[in-house]
Design a protein around this motif. Structure first.
Motif, PDB file in Angstrom:
ATOM      1  N   ILE A 173       0.881  -1.163   0.000  1.00  0.00           N
ATOM      2  CA  ILE A 173       0.000   0.000   0.000  1.00  0.00           C
ATOM      3  C   ILE A 173       0.919   1.213   0.000  1.00  0.00           C
ATOM      4  O   ILE A 173       1.588   1.491   0.998  1.00  0.00           O
ATOM      5  CB  ILE A 173      -0.931   0.007   1.223  1.00  0.00           C
ATOM      6  N   SER A 174       1.007   1.905  -1.137  1.00  0.00           N
ATOM      7  CA  SER A 174       1.874   3.085  -1.261  1.00  0.00           C
ATOM      8  C   SER A 174       1.033   4.329  -1.049  1.00  0.00           C
ATOM      9  O   SER A 174       0.082   4.579  -1.794  1.00  0.00           O
ATOM     10  CB  SER A 174       2.533   3.148  -2.640  1.00  0.00           C
ATOM     11  N   LEU A 175       1.402   5.100  -0.047  1.00  0.00           N
ATOM     12  CA  LEU A 175       0.699   6.340   0.273  1.00  0.00           C
ATOM     13  C   LEU A 175       1.553   7.490  -0.236  1.00  0.00           C
ATOM     14  O   LEU A 175       2.477   7.940   0.442  1.00  0.00           O
ATOM     15  CB  LEU A 175       0.430   6.397   1.770  1.00  0.00           C
TER      16      LEU A 175
ATOM     17  N   VAL B 117       1.320  -7.652   3.874  1.00  0.00           N
ATOM     18  CA  VAL B 117       1.196  -6.371   3.182  1.00  0.00           C
ATOM     19  C   VAL B 117       2.201  -5.367   3.747  1.00  0.00           C
ATOM     20  O   VAL B 117       2.368  -5.244   4.957  1.00  0.00           O
ATOM     21  CB  VAL B 117      -0.242  -5.817   3.305  1.00  0.00           C
ATOM     22  N   THR B 118       2.867  -4.652   2.844  1.00  0.00           N
ATOM     23  CA  THR B 118       3.801  -3.586   3.205  1.00  0.00           C
ATOM     24  C   THR B 118       3.096  -2.243   3.084  1.00  0.00           C
ATOM     25  O   THR B 118       2.383  -2.003   2.109  1.00  0.00           O
ATOM     26  CB  THR B 118       5.027  -3.606   2.263  1.00  0.00           C
ATOM     27  N   VAL B 119       3.296  -1.357   4.070  1.00  0.00           N
ATOM     28  CA  VAL B 119       2.808   0.014   3.993  1.00  0.00           C
ATOM     29  C   VAL B 119       4.013   0.893   3.681  1.00  0.00           C
ATOM     30  O   VAL B 119       5.017   0.859   4.389  1.00  0.00           O
ATOM     31  CB  VAL B 119       2.119   0.456   5.308  1.00  0.00           C
ATOM     32  N   ASP B 120       3.916   1.660   2.591  1.00  0.00           N
ATOM     33  CA  ASP B 120       5.021   2.492   2.122  1.00  0.00           C
ATOM     34  C   ASP B 120       4.690   3.970   2.261  1.00  0.00           C
ATOM     35  O   ASP B 120       3.674   4.433   1.731  1.00  0.00           O
ATOM     36  CB  ASP B 120       5.332   2.178   0.658  1.00  0.00           C
ATOM     37  N   GLN B 121       5.552   4.704   2.957  1.00  0.00           N
ATOM     38  CA  GLN B 121       5.464   6.164   3.030  1.00  0.00           C
ATOM     39  C   GLN B 121       6.115   6.672   1.751  1.00  0.00           C
ATOM     40  O   GLN B 121       7.312   6.855   1.677  1.00  0.00           O
ATOM     41  CB  GLN B 121       6.165   6.679   4.297  1.00  0.00           C
ATOM     42  N   GLY B 122       5.320   6.868   0.723  1.00  0.00           N
ATOM     43  CA  GLY B 122       5.849   7.217  -0.587  1.00  0.00           C
ATOM     44  C   GLY B 122       5.681   8.664  -0.977  1.00  0.00           C
ATOM     45  O   GLY B 122       5.984   9.037  -2.108  1.00  0.00           O
ATOM     46  N   GLY B 123       5.197   9.509  -0.077  1.00  0.00           N
ATOM     47  CA  GLY B 123       4.953  10.908  -0.421  1.00  0.00           C
ATOM     48  C   GLY B 123       5.491  11.858   0.616  1.00  0.00           C
ATOM     49  O   GLY B 123       5.878  11.475   1.708  1.00  0.00           O
TER      50      GLY B 123
ATOM     51  N   THR C 271       7.946   0.672   4.880  1.00  0.00           N
ATOM     52  CA  THR C 271       9.054   1.203   4.087  1.00  0.00           C
ATOM     53  C   THR C 271       8.873   2.706   3.895  1.00  0.00           C
ATOM     54  O   THR C 271       7.833   3.272   4.219  1.00  0.00           O
ATOM     55  CB  THR C 271       9.131   0.512   2.709  1.00  0.00           C
ATOM     56  N   ASN C 272       9.891   3.323   3.333  1.00  0.00           N
ATOM     57  CA  ASN C 272       9.883   4.755   3.091  1.00  0.00           C
ATOM     58  C   ASN C 272      10.550   5.040   1.752  1.00  0.00           C
ATOM     59  O   ASN C 272      11.692   5.456   1.701  1.00  0.00           O
ATOM     60  CB  ASN C 272      10.608   5.477   4.235  1.00  0.00           C
ATOM     61  N   SER C 273       9.849   4.826   0.658  1.00  0.00           N
ATOM     62  CA  SER C 273      10.444   5.059  -0.653  1.00  0.00           C
ATOM     63  C   SER C 273      10.664   6.540  -0.936  1.00  0.00           C
ATOM     64  O   SER C 273      11.442   6.895  -1.806  1.00  0.00           O
ATOM     65  CB  SER C 273       9.588   4.427  -1.762  1.00  0.00           C
ATOM     66  N   TYR C 274      10.001   7.421  -0.183  1.00  0.00           N
ATOM     67  CA  TYR C 274      10.177   8.855  -0.392  1.00  0.00           C
ATOM     68  C   TYR C 274      11.555   9.338   0.052  1.00  0.00           C
ATOM     69  O   TYR C 274      11.989  10.401  -0.327  1.00  0.00           O
ATOM     70  CB  TYR C 274       9.085   9.646   0.344  1.00  0.00           C
TER      71      TYR C 274
END
Length: 151
Positions: A7-9, A27-33, A49-52
């Motif tokens: 879930i990319s936010l 399920v992975t929750v991603d801080q993408g923003g 995760t933190n792709s941002y």
């Protein structure tokens, strides 16, 4: 919800993952923003995760008094792009991982209890913002010494 995934936010403003106590252990929750991500409720997740972090500094906040149970935790910042981890008020939120090692770096952590049997290493470039327990903020050190033996 069943199955695996992320879930990319990615919204650029504040956003909330309101799990409401769900078990999404695959399920992975991603801080993408750019905006602050709040994870509310006591949830079980595969990973956070933190792709941002490749783009800028950001924040992940957990609801105070809740426990987030994880299989893994890989959210981290980078040099000049610190990830802030904290709670929604002045009482801690708990992160729990049953075993292994969590190794993150370039994080600023406050009001966080790390527990569950895993070793929680914050990294040499991280900051203890206070009111934490279970996190290891010192970097691993190596020691060298001389040993002399005379016969």
């Amino acid at each position: 919800i069943s199955g695996t995934g992320t879930i990319s936010l990615t919204y650029a403003l504040a956003k909330t993952f309101a799990g409401g106590g769900v078990s999404l252990s695959s399920v992975t929750v991603d801080q993408g923003g750019a905006g602050n991500l709040t994870i509310s409720g006591s949830n079980s997740l595969k990973n956070i995760t933190n792709s941002y972090s490749a783009t800028g500094a950001t924040t992940i906040t957990f609801t105070s008094g809740t426990t987030t149970t994880l299989t893994n935790f890989t959210a981290a910042g980078t040099s000049g792009k610190i990830l802030t981890i904290g709670a929604t008020s002045t009482s801690a939120a708990t992160l729990s991982k049953s075993s292994g090692t969590v190794s993150v770096d370039y994080v600023s952590i406050s009001y966080s209890t790390a527990t569950g049997g895993a070793s929680w290493n914050a990294g040499a470039n991280s900051t203890n913002g206070g009111n934490n327990s279970g996190w290891i903020f010192s970097s691993a050190s190596t020691s060298t010494s001389n040993f002399l033996m005379f016969f």
